[in-house]
Motif scaffolding. Structure first.
Motif, PDB file in Angstrom:
ATOM      1  N   THR A 292      -3.413 -23.501  -0.704  1.00  0.00           N
ATOM      2  CA  THR A 292      -2.328 -24.242  -1.357  1.00  0.00           C
ATOM      3  C   THR A 292      -1.246 -24.484  -0.323  1.00  0.00           C
ATOM      4  N   VAL A 293      -1.177 -25.724   0.148  1.00  0.00           N
ATOM      5  CA  VAL A 293      -0.198 -26.067   1.177  1.00  0.00           C
ATOM      6  C   VAL A 293       1.182 -26.159   0.540  1.00  0.00           C
ATOM      7  N   LYS A 294       2.182 -25.498   1.123  1.00  0.00           N
ATOM      8  CA  LYS A 294       3.536 -25.520   0.587  1.00  0.00           C
ATOM      9  C   LYS A 294       4.454 -26.373   1.468  1.00  0.00           C
ATOM     10  N   SER A 295       4.225 -26.337   2.761  1.00  0.00           N
ATOM     11  CA  SER A 295       5.066 -27.106   3.669  1.00  0.00           C
ATOM     12  C   SER A 295       4.297 -27.290   4.961  1.00  0.00           C
ATOM     13  N   PRO A 296       4.594 -28.307   5.765  1.00  0.00           N
ATOM     14  CA  PRO A 296       5.715 -29.248   5.653  1.00  0.00           C
ATOM     15  C   PRO A 296       5.405 -30.403   4.696  1.00  0.00           C
ATOM     16  N   PRO A 297       6.425 -31.082   4.240  1.00  0.00           N
ATOM     17  CA  PRO A 297       6.229 -32.202   3.316  1.00  0.00           C
ATOM     18  C   PRO A 297       5.365 -33.310   3.915  1.00  0.00           C
ATOM     19  N   GLU A 298       5.517 -33.553   5.244  1.00  0.00           N
ATOM     20  CA  GLU A 298       4.708 -34.608   5.878  1.00  0.00           C
ATOM     21  C   GLU A 298       3.219 -34.324   5.701  1.00  0.00           C
ATOM     22  N   LEU A 299       2.878 -33.040   5.815  1.00  0.00           N
ATOM     23  CA  LEU A 299       1.473 -32.658   5.678  1.00  0.00           C
ATOM     24  C   LEU A 299       1.008 -32.926   4.253  1.00  0.00           C
ATOM     25  N   LEU A 300       1.864 -32.538   3.279  1.00  0.00           N
ATOM     26  CA  LEU A 300       1.521 -32.775   1.877  1.00  0.00           C
ATOM     27  C   LEU A 300       1.331 -34.265   1.618  1.00  0.00           C
ATOM     28  N   ASP A 301       2.225 -35.070   2.183  1.00  0.00           N
ATOM     29  CA  ASP A 301       2.116 -36.519   2.007  1.00  0.00           C
ATOM     30  C   ASP A 301       0.787 -37.035   2.534  1.00  0.00           C
TER      31      ASP A 301
END
Lengths: 315, 315
Positions: A292-301
């Motif tokens: 479950t990826v929490k950060s960074p947002p760029e990665l989530l995007d």
DNA sequence: TATAATAGTGACAACTATTGTCACAAATAC
DNA sequence: GTATTTGTGACAATAGTTGTCACTATTATA
């Protein structure tokens, strides 16, 4: 000292010194030169490749250096050595190919019958699997040599943008799941880079006269120092299930960032270069519910984008 | 024959025969028994662990068998052997742990100074990386022994459904990216199964008297035969990009199904057990655009379900 | 060109190591 | 008790090793 003992020690000395005169040895062993001459002849007959030159500055030399250890290996040790060498056969490319197989066959040849039987029985019962790859690694010796002697090497490297010529100073080479990698200082990027050896199209010692840097503090045992000093970093945090931890353990890059809890679960935490985002996005998608990826947002995007793309493809 | 030659040959014979009498050797070498007795005493002083018993049916024995090969390794060979053994240090668990490290230190100890220097220089310049795992593999020796001697082993195995006791007859053990696996005939399922050795909670020779089967045709060199004869098969077809081919090369299960085209791309084609669908679905999602699954439909369905789940999770 | 340093050979005597023989001790299986 | 086996000690015969000496031959260098 008995003759046989002297011969043994002679072998050792002869191998260590590489170049020596009869007189030297005679004084060292406290015997006459005649005796040493006879001994050397005997060594020669026993297979030590001796070569001599007369005249001042002449003397004896050992041709291809040999070590002739009358080492007493136990059966178990012999078996262990055999399988260690045997494991190397999975590598189609090695910086010392022929040697390992010839050593292996020598070992096998000299083993007594029952040890040999035992090894034959074990051969099909234990294996160290390494993926057999189609990729070719013809320049391993050059890179390794460059790393040991800290030379500048000129390579042609194929990246996403095409083939480019680069000057590099290798730190070392390593194999990971059947592929060879070469961390090296790149004179083009002025930083440490990890090169995949199958993408190297040519490699040769540099002749343009670029001075090698003093990178003696960099070696394979020192992974932290091999991280490129890039500007664009960001912080990674990923929660992992027990399965997720095990899958990350198998990845070379993750070892410094992986933390384990008592119950087997864990998390990834640490700096990551922004250019790794595409790779990591795909990697964590592959872990599914185990990460479950929490950060960074760029990665989530990037992950969301990729998921959408795949939904479209398979939808 | 000179004494030293005789001693060398004696070592060999003594190691091969394990048990022998003085008279036997005397006739074999055509010397008196007194001479052989003297020779044996000398061997003993040289470190060969001899043991003797008097009386009829007595004789000599070698205690821990040793092979004492006066093998002449070239420097290159020594280096290759060294690094082969060195590579094993990444495995925290081995069926012959202590032996390989003791062999390694012996080797290192007997090497002449300059070869040692060379190895020291290379040590940090070349490596065979194998993921270091937290998982524990305490039963490797028992499983390997069972495979060699074709014994029935009683294990407690932890699967998704909990821990269950099983009788198995191991085919062998192999390590793949730092994890140990054991293909074995499972008397519970009456078929070949692949066990992950870190999930084995206990292992011991079976004492209930289950008769081992004749499985001599099964060994690690014979992967095809190790595929379980399950009922529920389906056909897999996946199109792969160049990157996709390389990623599949790294997977143990895919080697028999992977086909390559000249341009580097390829495809996976072959039978697959239906129970592998969850694993494969996750795997191909991880490949992203580098894999395009065409069949079976059940696999596509599972992939879609997983993608939707992940969209929900990250969306 | 002479000289010194080096390897290499042969002969022989002095010395050392190896071997066989014999006598005998001790243990042990049958 | 007998046969079989390891094990030891002494001694003479034999075989191997060593040093010395007298040579020869090659080669770098002064």
């Amino acid at each position: 000292m008995s003759k046989s003992k002297r011969l043994m020690e002679l072998m050792m000395i002869v191998n260590r010194k590489k170049k020596f005169t009869v007189k030297e040895l005679a004084t060292e062993f406290n015997v006459s030169t005649r005796t040493i001459l006879r001994d050397l002849q005997e060594l020669s007959e026993l297979g030590v490749p001796l070569y001599s030159e007369v005249g001042p500055h002449g003397g004896y030399q050992v041709l291809n250096e040999r070590i002739l250890p009358p080492i007493a290996f136990t059966e178990e040790e012999a078996v262990a050595i055999f399988f260690a060498c045997h494991a190397l056969r999975h590598y189609a490319y090695l910086p010392f190919e022929t040697e390992s197989s010839s050593a292996l066959s020598k070992f096998y040849f000299y083993m007594s019958g029952d040890v040999r039987d035992r090894i034959d029985e074990m051969k099909n019962r234990i294996d160290f699997v390494i993926p057999s790859r189609q990729a070719k690694f013809p320049y391993l010796s050059i890179l390794l040599d460059g790393a040991i002697r800290q030379q500048v090497i000129r390579i042609e490297y194929e990246s996403r943008d095409g083939v480019s010529a680069r000057l590099i100073q290798p730190v070392g080479i390593f194999a990971s799941s059947g592929l060879w990698y070469c961390p090296a200082y790149c004179f083009l990027r002025e930083d440490i880079r990890l090169f995949r050896c199958d993408r190297i199209r040519s490699a040769a010692e540099d002749t343009s006269g670029t001075q090698p840097l003093d990178l003696r503090h960099l070696h394979l045992g020192n992974r932290e120092a091999l991280i490129p000093a890039e500007q664009e970093f960001t912080n990674l945090y990923v929660e992992l299930s027990e399965e997720g931890v095990q899958k990350c353990e198998g990845e070379y890059w993750s070892s410094t960032k992986l933390h384990r809890r008592e119950d087997g679960t864990g998390w990834l935490e640490g700096h990551m270069p922004k250019r790794d985002i595409p790779f990591l996005a795909q990697f964590f998608i592959g872990l599914g519910v185990d990460a479950t990826v929490k950060s960074p947002p760029e990665l989530l995007d990037d992950m969301k984008r990729r998921l959408a793309e795949m939904m479209a493809r398979y939808g």
